[in-house]
Scaffold this motif. Structure first.
Motif, PDB file in Angstrom:
ATOM      1  N   ASP A 179      -3.245  12.459  -4.288  1.00 48.28           N
ATOM      2  CA  ASP A 179      -3.176  13.231  -5.540  1.00 48.28           C
ATOM      3  C   ASP A 179      -2.979  12.329  -6.757  1.00 48.28           C
ATOM      4  O   ASP A 179      -2.230  12.661  -7.678  1.00 48.28           O
ATOM      5  CB  ASP A 179      -2.042  14.268  -5.469  1.00 48.28           C
ATOM      6  N   ILE A 180      -3.657  11.198  -6.750  1.00 44.12           N
ATOM      7  CA  ILE A 180      -3.581  10.272  -7.875  1.00 44.12           C
ATOM      8  C   ILE A 180      -4.802  10.475  -8.766  1.00 44.12           C
ATOM      9  O   ILE A 180      -5.947  10.387  -8.311  1.00 44.12           O
ATOM     10  CB  ILE A 180      -3.525   8.809  -7.389  1.00 44.12           C
ATOM     11  N   GLU A 181      -4.535  10.753 -10.032  1.00 45.78           N
ATOM     12  CA  GLU A 181      -5.624  10.905 -10.987  1.00 45.78           C
ATOM     13  C   GLU A 181      -6.236   9.540 -11.280  1.00 45.78           C
ATOM     14  O   GLU A 181      -5.534   8.585 -11.573  1.00 45.78           O
ATOM     15  CB  GLU A 181      -5.097  11.524 -12.286  1.00 45.78           C
ATOM     16  N   ARG A 182      -7.538   9.466 -11.202  1.00 44.01           N
ATOM     17  CA  ARG A 182      -8.205   8.186 -11.428  1.00 44.01           C
ATOM     18  C   ARG A 182      -8.448   7.963 -12.918  1.00 44.01           C
ATOM     19  O   ARG A 182      -8.949   8.856 -13.607  1.00 44.01           O
ATOM     20  CB  ARG A 182      -9.543   8.149 -10.677  1.00 44.01           C
ATOM     21  N   PRO A 183      -8.108   6.778 -13.409  1.00 40.19           N
ATOM     22  CA  PRO A 183      -8.360   6.477 -14.826  1.00 40.19           C
ATOM     23  C   PRO A 183      -9.859   6.405 -15.117  1.00 40.19           C
ATOM     24  O   PRO A 183     -10.667   6.100 -14.240  1.00 40.19           O
ATOM     25  CB  PRO A 183      -7.695   5.113 -15.024  1.00 40.19           C
ATOM     26  N   SER A 184     -10.214   6.697 -16.368  1.00 39.19           N
ATOM     27  CA  SER A 184     -11.611   6.710 -16.775  1.00 39.19           C
ATOM     28  C   SER A 184     -11.890   5.667 -17.842  1.00 39.19           C
ATOM     29  O   SER A 184     -10.998   5.289 -18.611  1.00 39.19           O
ATOM     30  CB  SER A 184     -12.008   8.094 -17.318  1.00 39.19           C
ATOM     31  N   LEU A 185     -13.118   5.215 -17.875  1.00 34.45           N
ATOM     32  CA  LEU A 185     -13.604   4.319 -18.915  1.00 34.45           C
ATOM     33  C   LEU A 185     -14.995   4.791 -19.311  1.00 34.45           C
ATOM     34  O   LEU A 185     -15.879   4.923 -18.451  1.00 34.45           O
ATOM     35  CB  LEU A 185     -13.656   2.874 -18.411  1.00 34.45           C
ATOM     36  N   LEU A 186     -15.159   5.101 -20.610  1.00 38.56           N
ATOM     37  CA  LEU A 186     -16.419   5.664 -21.105  1.00 38.56           C
ATOM     38  C   LEU A 186     -16.798   6.930 -20.334  1.00 38.56           C
ATOM     39  O   LEU A 186     -17.947   7.133 -19.940  1.00 38.56           O
ATOM     40  CB  LEU A 186     -17.541   4.627 -21.019  1.00 38.56           C
ATOM     41  N   PHE A 187     -15.777   7.766 -20.113  1.00 42.64           N
ATOM     42  CA  PHE A 187     -15.927   9.074 -19.478  1.00 42.64           C
ATOM     43  C   PHE A 187     -16.322   9.005 -18.000  1.00 42.64           C
ATOM     44  O   PHE A 187     -16.699  10.017 -17.405  1.00 42.64           O
ATOM     45  CB  PHE A 187     -16.962   9.938 -20.231  1.00 42.64           C
ATOM     46  N   VAL A 188     -16.241   7.819 -17.415  1.00 41.03           N
ATOM     47  CA  VAL A 188     -16.546   7.659 -16.000  1.00 41.03           C
ATOM     48  C   VAL A 188     -15.293   7.161 -15.276  1.00 41.03           C
ATOM     49  O   VAL A 188     -14.699   6.151 -15.676  1.00 41.03           O
ATOM     50  CB  VAL A 188     -17.704   6.663 -15.776  1.00 41.03           C
ATOM     51  N   LYS A 189     -14.914   7.872 -14.216  1.00 41.04           N
ATOM     52  CA  LYS A 189     -13.714   7.511 -13.475  1.00 41.04           C
ATOM     53  C   LYS A 189     -13.976   6.319 -12.554  1.00 41.04           C
ATOM     54  O   LYS A 189     -15.100   6.077 -12.134  1.00 41.04           O
ATOM     55  CB  LYS A 189     -13.213   8.694 -12.638  1.00 41.04           C
ATOM     56  N   MET A 190     -12.908   5.585 -12.250  1.00 41.14           N
ATOM     57  CA  MET A 190     -13.014   4.512 -11.271  1.00 41.14           C
ATOM     58  C   MET A 190     -13.303   5.100  -9.894  1.00 41.14           C
ATOM     59  O   MET A 190     -13.133   6.308  -9.668  1.00 41.14           O
ATOM     60  CB  MET A 190     -11.716   3.683 -11.231  1.00 41.14           C
ATOM     61  N   GLU A 191     -13.739   4.264  -8.963  1.00 42.74           N
ATOM     62  CA  GLU A 191     -14.044   4.722  -7.610  1.00 42.74           C
ATOM     63  C   GLU A 191     -12.786   5.245  -6.905  1.00 42.74           C
ATOM     64  O   GLU A 191     -11.682   4.736  -7.123  1.00 42.74           O
ATOM     65  CB  GLU A 191     -14.651   3.592  -6.784  1.00 42.74           C
ATOM     66  N   ASP A 192     -12.998   6.246  -6.075  1.00 46.75           N
ATOM     67  CA  ASP A 192     -11.875   6.838  -5.341  1.00 46.75           C
ATOM     68  C   ASP A 192     -11.347   5.890  -4.262  1.00 46.75           C
ATOM     69  O   ASP A 192     -10.145   5.829  -3.999  1.00 46.75           O
ATOM     70  CB  ASP A 192     -12.335   8.149  -4.707  1.00 46.75           C
ATOM     71  N   LEU A 193     -12.251   5.146  -3.639  1.00 46.72           N
ATOM     72  CA  LEU A 193     -11.874   4.236  -2.556  1.00 46.72           C
ATOM     73  C   LEU A 193     -11.297   2.944  -3.117  1.00 46.72           C
ATOM     74  O   LEU A 193     -11.904   2.288  -3.961  1.00 46.72           O
ATOM     75  CB  LEU A 193     -13.084   3.917  -1.682  1.00 46.72           C
ATOM     76  N   VAL A 194     -10.113   2.574  -2.618  1.00 46.67           N
ATOM     77  CA  VAL A 194      -9.469   1.317  -3.004  1.00 46.67           C
ATOM     78  C   VAL A 194      -9.237   0.494  -1.738  1.00 46.67           C
ATOM     79  O   VAL A 194      -8.638   0.979  -0.774  1.00 46.67           O
ATOM     80  CB  VAL A 194      -8.125   1.564  -3.717  1.00 46.67           C
ATOM     81  N   LEU A 195      -9.728  -0.717  -1.754  1.00 45.49           N
ATOM     82  CA  LEU A 195      -9.557  -1.611  -0.606  1.00 45.49           C
ATOM     83  C   LEU A 195      -8.217  -2.338  -0.712  1.00 45.49           C
ATOM     84  O   LEU A 195      -7.849  -2.831  -1.787  1.00 45.49           O
ATOM     85  CB  LEU A 195     -10.697  -2.632  -0.561  1.00 45.49           C
ATOM     86  N   ILE A 196      -7.496  -2.396   0.397  1.00 45.74           N
ATOM     87  CA  ILE A 196      -6.211  -3.092   0.463  1.00 45.74           C
ATOM     88  C   ILE A 196      -6.328  -4.231   1.468  1.00 45.74           C
ATOM     89  O   ILE A 196      -6.697  -4.008   2.618  1.00 45.74           O
ATOM     90  CB  ILE A 196      -5.064  -2.160   0.902  1.00 45.74           C
ATOM     91  N   LYS A 197      -6.018  -5.446   1.029  1.00 43.66           N
ATOM     92  CA  LYS A 197      -5.978  -6.591   1.933  1.00 43.66           C
ATOM     93  C   LYS A 197      -4.549  -7.111   1.999  1.00 43.66           C
ATOM     94  O   LYS A 197      -3.845  -7.132   0.992  1.00 43.66           O
ATOM     95  CB  LYS A 197      -6.913  -7.703   1.466  1.00 43.66           C
ATOM     96  N   TYR A 198      -4.140  -7.536   3.198  1.00 43.76           N
ATOM     97  CA  TYR A 198      -2.768  -8.019   3.371  1.00 43.76           C
ATOM     98  C   TYR A 198      -2.738  -9.309   4.182  1.00 43.76           C
ATOM     99  O   TYR A 198      -3.583  -9.560   5.049  1.00 43.76           O
ATOM    100  CB  TYR A 198      -1.901  -6.951   4.055  1.00 43.76           C
ATOM    101  N   SER A 199      -1.771 -10.123   3.860  1.00 39.29           N
ATOM    102  CA  SER A 199      -1.459 -11.338   4.608  1.00 39.29           C
ATOM    103  C   SER A 199       0.044 -11.334   4.817  1.00 39.29           C
ATOM    104  O   SER A 199       0.817 -11.487   3.861  1.00 39.29           O
ATOM    105  CB  SER A 199      -1.912 -12.590   3.825  1.00 39.29           C
ATOM    106  N   ILE A 200       0.454 -11.145   6.069  1.00 39.99           N
ATOM    107  CA  ILE A 200       1.869 -10.949   6.387  1.00 39.99           C
ATOM    108  C   ILE A 200       2.379 -12.082   7.262  1.00 39.99           C
ATOM    109  O   ILE A 200       1.733 -12.451   8.254  1.00 39.99           O
ATOM    110  CB  ILE A 200       2.083  -9.597   7.120  1.00 39.99           C
ATOM    111  N   GLN A 201       3.535 -12.595   6.899  1.00 35.97           N
ATOM    112  CA  GLN A 201       4.185 -13.640   7.711  1.00 35.97           C
ATOM    113  C   GLN A 201       5.569 -13.183   8.111  1.00 35.97           C
ATOM    114  O   GLN A 201       6.356 -12.736   7.274  1.00 35.97           O
ATOM    115  CB  GLN A 201       4.280 -14.951   6.926  1.00 35.97           C
ATOM    116  N   GLY A 202       5.848 -13.266   9.408  1.00 39.06           N
ATOM    117  CA  GLY A 202       7.166 -12.921   9.917  1.00 39.06           C
ATOM    118  C   GLY A 202       7.929 -14.181  10.299  1.00 39.06           C
ATOM    119  O   GLY A 202       7.413 -15.050  11.011  1.00 39.06           O
TER     120      GLY A 202
END
Length: 206
Positions: A179-202
């Motif tokens: 339920d996150i509203e996507r910001p717009s630029l020139l009346f066009v919203k950003m893409e709904d899909l957001v890629l997440i990359k992670y690098s985790i060290q334990g």
């Protein structure tokens, strides 16, 4: 002449026997290496708990006019072994305010769109972690902007030592599912899909 033909056949038979024996041995050796890696991972994690350190998470935003990314190294969490359930548990907490895209205005707007003032953290709790030869199949729940969703990701095992391990992977989220509203630029919203990359060290707890 018959004797020579018989000798050649015997020689060929010997060659093929040696060749196929070598193939079987190589296959057995590879299986043993895979088994050793899995046993090593289990034995190391079974014996101790790990705190997450020197880790990084990056998101990738996309608009038809431009792309951008934001990262944070402020990742808190741990990996533990549950003796009762006989499984590994991983918990991660990331303050949204620590993400930086190199644009202060964009980062400030992100806090508003992601409801960070009401829900300041992104959290992840694993439900299952399956250990393979060089990968981990991870299932869990991510909580973001007050909404919870189950995700799956395959992590690549990059480092495995007595006192630490590291993994890398990625997964995608749909902003609309939180339920996150996507910001717009020139009346066009950003893409709904957001890629997440992670690098985790334990790192092993002392």
């Amino acid at each position: 002449q018959c004797y020579q033909s018989s000798s050649k056949c015997s020689l060929c038979d010997s060659f093929y026997n040696v060749f196929f024996s070598f193939i079987k041995f190589s296959s057995l050796l590879n299986n043993m290496r895979s088994l050793f890696t899995i046993m090593l991972f289990f034995s190391i994690l079974f014996s101790t708990d790990y705190q997450l350190e020197n880790s990084k998470v990056t998101y990738y935003g996309d608009h038809y006019l431009h792309k951008w990314e934001g990262s944070t190294g402020d990742i808190r969490g741990d990996v533990q072994y549950d003796e009762n359930k006989k499984q590994y548990n991983c918990s991660v907490v990331i303050p949204i305010s620590t993400f930086s895209s190199g644009n202060d205005s964009r980062d400030s707007n992100m806090l508003i769109y992601c409801k960070a003032f009401d829900f300041p953290n992104i959290t992840f709790e694993s439900k299952s972690i399956q250990v393979n030869t060089n990968t981990l199949d991870i299932k869990g729940t991510i909580e973001f902007a007050g909404k919870r969703k189950e995700i799956k990701t395959v992590a690549q095992l990059k480092t495995l030592e007595d006192d630490q391990f590291s993994i890398e992977g990625e997964f995608g989220i749909m902003l609309s599912e939180f339920d996150i509203e996507r910001p717009s630029l020139l009346f066009v919203k950003m893409e709904d899909l957001v890629l997440i990359k992670y690098s985790i060290q334990g790192v092993k707890n002392e």
